[in-house]
Design an enzyme around this catalytic site. Structure first.
Site, PDB file in Angstrom:
ATOM      1  N   ASP A  81       0.872  -1.170   0.000  1.00 55.08           N
ATOM      2  CA  ASP A  81       0.000   0.000   0.000  1.00 55.08           C
ATOM      3  C   ASP A  81       0.912   1.224   0.000  1.00 55.08           C
ATOM      4  O   ASP A  81       2.133   1.081  -0.036  1.00 55.08           O
ATOM      5  CB  ASP A  81      -0.909  -0.003   1.240  1.00 55.08           C
ATOM      6  CG  ASP A  81      -0.140   0.176   2.545  1.00 55.08           C
ATOM      7  OD1 ASP A  81       1.115   0.233   2.514  1.00 55.08           O
ATOM      8  OD2 ASP A  81      -0.784   0.257   3.596  1.00 55.08           O
ATOM      9  N   ASP A  97       1.436   4.676   2.389  1.00 54.12           N
ATOM     10  CA  ASP A  97       1.025   5.318   3.634  1.00 54.12           C
ATOM     11  C   ASP A  97       1.420   6.789   3.612  1.00 54.12           C
ATOM     12  O   ASP A  97       2.566   7.129   3.303  1.00 54.12           O
ATOM     13  CB  ASP A  97       1.724   4.630   4.825  1.00 54.12           C
ATOM     14  CG  ASP A  97       1.537   3.124   4.810  1.00 54.12           C
ATOM     15  OD1 ASP A  97       0.434   2.675   5.133  1.00 54.12           O
ATOM     16  OD2 ASP A  97       2.498   2.401   4.452  1.00 54.12           O
ATOM     17  N   ASP A 155      -3.320   4.488   2.696  1.00 55.69           N
ATOM     18  CA  ASP A 155      -3.684   4.816   4.082  1.00 55.69           C
ATOM     19  C   ASP A 155      -3.309   6.268   4.356  1.00 55.69           C
ATOM     20  O   ASP A 155      -2.203   6.700   4.008  1.00 55.69           O
ATOM     21  CB  ASP A 155      -2.896   3.935   5.080  1.00 55.69           C
ATOM     22  CG  ASP A 155      -3.377   2.485   5.085  1.00 55.69           C
ATOM     23  OD1 ASP A 155      -4.425   2.203   4.468  1.00 55.69           O
ATOM     24  OD2 ASP A 155      -2.698   1.651   5.712  1.00 55.69           O
TER      25      ASP A 155
HETATM   26  P1  UTP Z   1       2.277  -1.161   6.645  1.00 55.61           P
HETATM   27  O1  UTP Z   1       1.438  -2.320   7.025  1.00 55.61           O
HETATM   28  O2  UTP Z   1       1.799  -0.312   5.531  1.00 55.61           O
HETATM   29  O3  UTP Z   1       3.724  -1.732   6.385  1.00 55.61           O
HETATM   30  O4  UTP Z   1       2.437  -0.289   7.955  1.00 55.61           O
HETATM   31  P2  UTP Z   1       4.906  -1.196   5.485  1.00 55.61           P
HETATM   32  O5  UTP Z   1       6.102  -1.239   6.324  1.00 55.61           O
HETATM   33  O6  UTP Z   1       4.551   0.122   4.857  1.00 55.61           O
HETATM   34  O7  UTP Z   1       5.061  -2.308   4.389  1.00 55.61           O
HETATM   35  P3  UTP Z   1       4.260  -2.515   3.017  1.00 55.61           P
HETATM   36  O8  UTP Z   1       5.233  -2.271   1.958  1.00 55.61           O
HETATM   37  O9  UTP Z   1       3.108  -1.535   2.988  1.00 55.61           O
HETATM   38  O10 UTP Z   1       3.795  -3.928   3.049  1.00 55.61           O
HETATM   39  C1  UTP Z   1       3.369   0.753   8.103  1.00 55.61           C
HETATM   40  C2  UTP Z   1       3.583   1.059   9.551  1.00 55.61           C
HETATM   41  O11 UTP Z   1       2.451   1.725  10.074  1.00 55.61           O
HETATM   42  C3  UTP Z   1       2.117   1.199  11.309  1.00 55.61           C
HETATM   43  C4  UTP Z   1       2.530  -0.240  11.248  1.00 55.61           C
HETATM   44  O12 UTP Z   1       2.782  -0.745  12.526  1.00 55.61           O
HETATM   45  C5  UTP Z   1       3.778  -0.180  10.404  1.00 55.61           C
HETATM   46  O13 UTP Z   1       4.913  -0.028  11.220  1.00 55.61           O
HETATM   47  N1  UTP Z   1       0.660   1.363  11.540  1.00 55.61           N
HETATM   48  C6  UTP Z   1      -0.230   0.961  10.619  1.00 55.61           C
HETATM   49  C7  UTP Z   1       0.250   1.929  12.694  1.00 55.61           C
HETATM   50  O14 UTP Z   1       1.089   2.303  13.534  1.00 55.61           O
HETATM   51  N2  UTP Z   1      -1.083   2.072  12.938  1.00 55.61           N
HETATM   52  C8  UTP Z   1      -2.020   1.658  12.042  1.00 55.61           C
HETATM   53  O15 UTP Z   1      -3.224   1.812  12.315  1.00 55.61           O
HETATM   54  C9  UTP Z   1      -1.578   1.093  10.852  1.00 55.61           C
HETATM   55 MN    MN Z   2       2.709   0.422   3.796  1.00 53.28          MN
END
Ligand code: UTP
Ligand code: MN
Length: 495
Positions: free
Chosen positions: A334, A336, A419
């Site tokens: 995804d 973020d 996100d």
């Molecule tokens: P992700 O699941 O998007 O992982 O969460 P990532 O490291 O970006 O990897 P990929 O490439 O998308 O698979 C990113 C960070 O955001 C935190 C998660 O713990 C993770 O460290 N997070 C996510 C939160 O702290 N709260 C949330 O509600 C969602």
């Molecule tokens: Mn991510």
């Protein structure tokens, strides 16, 4: 410098002169501090003069220049509590040593390289990293991911992939605890500067238990692990992995579908007793697109779209990419984004307005908006694994394809998972740190804070249990400093 047969009297005069600190400093990168406690004042003076006469530099106070702390007769626990009270921090270039190191250095006439037997270990720190008698102590790896620098260059992928299959298999079975051991082992290997050459090289690494080592040994011997192969071919693992690859489907739902005898998406979708929620429905609808990795180029294109929407709502707000892409990943599941709003109370307003804008642009395929439930009075929470309380939304967005259009589907876009999180301004540093990941890095930051520093860290705040206060932070650097940790750059957090 001196004639060999120096008359005794003269030599004595030289030593006396050294009291005034006029001896030539020979070893500029070493500054000693002798702990007076238990050593006593007069012995400390005597040893100080001796060391100065040999060209050593000493500091009477435990200043930031001190590189080698020497103690005699103090219990490790007592010594370390005192050192920490003085603000002394465990770092790679600081050594806390037994008097034996000092004596040997004096006889050698130079600072001898510290060996494991010379060190007075901090009993609060995990011992596993310290059991190697031959490794250079300076390069000892920390058992905490937040004290290691882990870039995207993984030189041990063959081992880490295998260990992560084992971890994943346990997670899918609901065994989070045991899976963590394999996650930690994989993470340590990811931080190594080169590929392992023999099994023996793992002997002194932290977090590598006998199970992990057995897997590595098998890979060294046969090129793969039979246990891992077995899992990869296991029907339950394959099915659970397939099901949980759908947006909105977690291990519990996957398991219930598997237990009902379902093995494929077709079976799930045609099973009358299966009720999909809104998220899962979107997950299946856009499965083909969102199961494909998002590239960095696509992430940058999305940033422009998000930025444009955010600025149209609030021109003083800013958007930063976080998650895996901030850590330097080339692909993600995804994208973020974290939004910074300078005015208080804008957090919910801005996300709803951005969602409306995407809707009006006809690029919104799915949205799940979660209003802020942030309330400082309810912190600190001891429940770290819980989601944070910020205003956030989980979206699926249409992203225009740059080159090839999907002629077959008759569309010029692909669906992408996005996100967005909008924390209050004074929480921004904590939210950014939390959302940058990696998950294991975050987990170890929290564990380190709690076990080594008596502080509670989460995505909202850092709470000092000793003083019952919340520690304010404007930047991520502030948070690392509060924890007495060296700053680790985002691209070094791929633990
Ligand atoms: P992700 O699941 O998007 O992982 O969460 P990532 O490291 O970006 O990897 P990929 O490439 O998308 O698979 C990113 C960070 O955001 C935190 C998660 O713990 C993770 O460290 N997070 C996510 C939160 O702290 N709260 C949330 O509600 C969602
Ligand atoms: Mn991510």
């Amino acid at each position: 410098m001196f004639p060999k047969a120096l008359p005794t009297r003269k030599r004595r005069r030289t030593e006396v002169a050294s009291v005034g600190g006029r001896d030539e400093v020979k070893f500029r990168d070493v500054t000693l501090f002798l702990v007076e406690k238990r050593m006593g004042k007069s012995r400390r003076n005597f040893l100080s003069n001796l060391a100065r006469s040999k060209g050593f530099c000493l500091d009477d106070a435990l200043s930031a220049d001190v590189t080698h702390v020497v103690s005699e007769g103090n219990a490790a626990q007592e010594l370390w509590s005192w050192l920490e009270e003085q603000g002394f921090r465990e770092m790679q270039d600081k050594h806390v040593l037994h008097i034996s190191w000092f004596t040997e250095s004096m006889s050698a006439g130079r600072p001898v390289p510290p060996e494991i037997r010379h060190y007075i270990q901090n009993p609060a720190v995990d011992q596993r990293s310290r059991t190697n008698p031959s490794a250079k102590p300076e390069s000892a790896l920390s058992p905490y991911a937040c004290q290691r620098r882990t870039t995207m260059d993984n030189h041990n992928k063959i081992f880490t992939d295998a260990l992560e299959v084992l971890a994943e298999n346990l997670e899918l079975g609901g065994n989070q605890g045991p899976s963590l051991a394999f996650r930690r082992a994989a993470s340590v290997l990811k931080s190594l500067p080169a590929a392992l050459r023999h099994l023996q090289e793992t002997q002194h690494l932290p977090c590598l238990g006998e199970h992990s080592r057995a897997i590595i040994e098998e890979i060294f011997e046969y090129g793969s692990s039979s246990r891992v192969e077995e899992i990869l071919n296991d029907e339950r693992y394959r099915t659970m992995k397939l099901f949980s690859s759908v947006f909105g489907v977690g291990p519990k739902t996957s398991e219930s579908w598997f237990c009902r005898g379902l093995r494929s998406f077709e079976q799930v979708l045609s099973e009358p007793s299966v009720r999909l929620n809104r998220m899962q429905t979107a997950g299946f609808l856009f499965y083909e697109d969102i199961s494909k990795p998002v590239s960095r180029t696509e992430a940058s294109a999305l940033k422009i779209i998000v930025e444009e929407a955010v600025i149209s709502v609030n021109p003083s707000a800013t958007v930063s990419i976080t998650g895996g892409f901030r850590r330097g990943k080339e692909f993600g599941h995804d994208v973020d984004f974290i939004i910074k709003t300078p005015e208080a109370g804008q957090e919910d307003v801005i996300l709803t307005a951005v969602i409306e804008r995407f809707k009006s642009q006809n690029i919104l395929l799915y949205s799940d908006f979660q209003e802020s439930t942030f309330d400082l009075r309810q912190l600190p929470t001891h429940c770290f694994e819980a989601m944070d309380h910020y205003s956030k939304c989980f979206l699926i967005i249409k992203l225009k394809r740059e080159q090839e259009t999907d002629a077959r589907a008759g569309r010029d876009w692909r669906a992408v998972r996005v996100d967005l999180v909008a924390p209050p301004l004074e929480r921004f540093a904590y939210a950014l740190l939390g959302w940058t990941g990696s998950t294991l890095f975050e987990r170890d930051l929290r564990r380190f804070a709690r076990l080594e520093r008596g502080k509670l860290l989460d995505n909202h705040t850092l709470y000092d249990k000793a003083t019952n206060t919340f520690l304010p932070a404007n930047t991520e650097e502030d948070i690392f400093a509060h924890l007495g940790l060296e700053y680790i750059e985002p691209w070094q957090r791929n633990a």
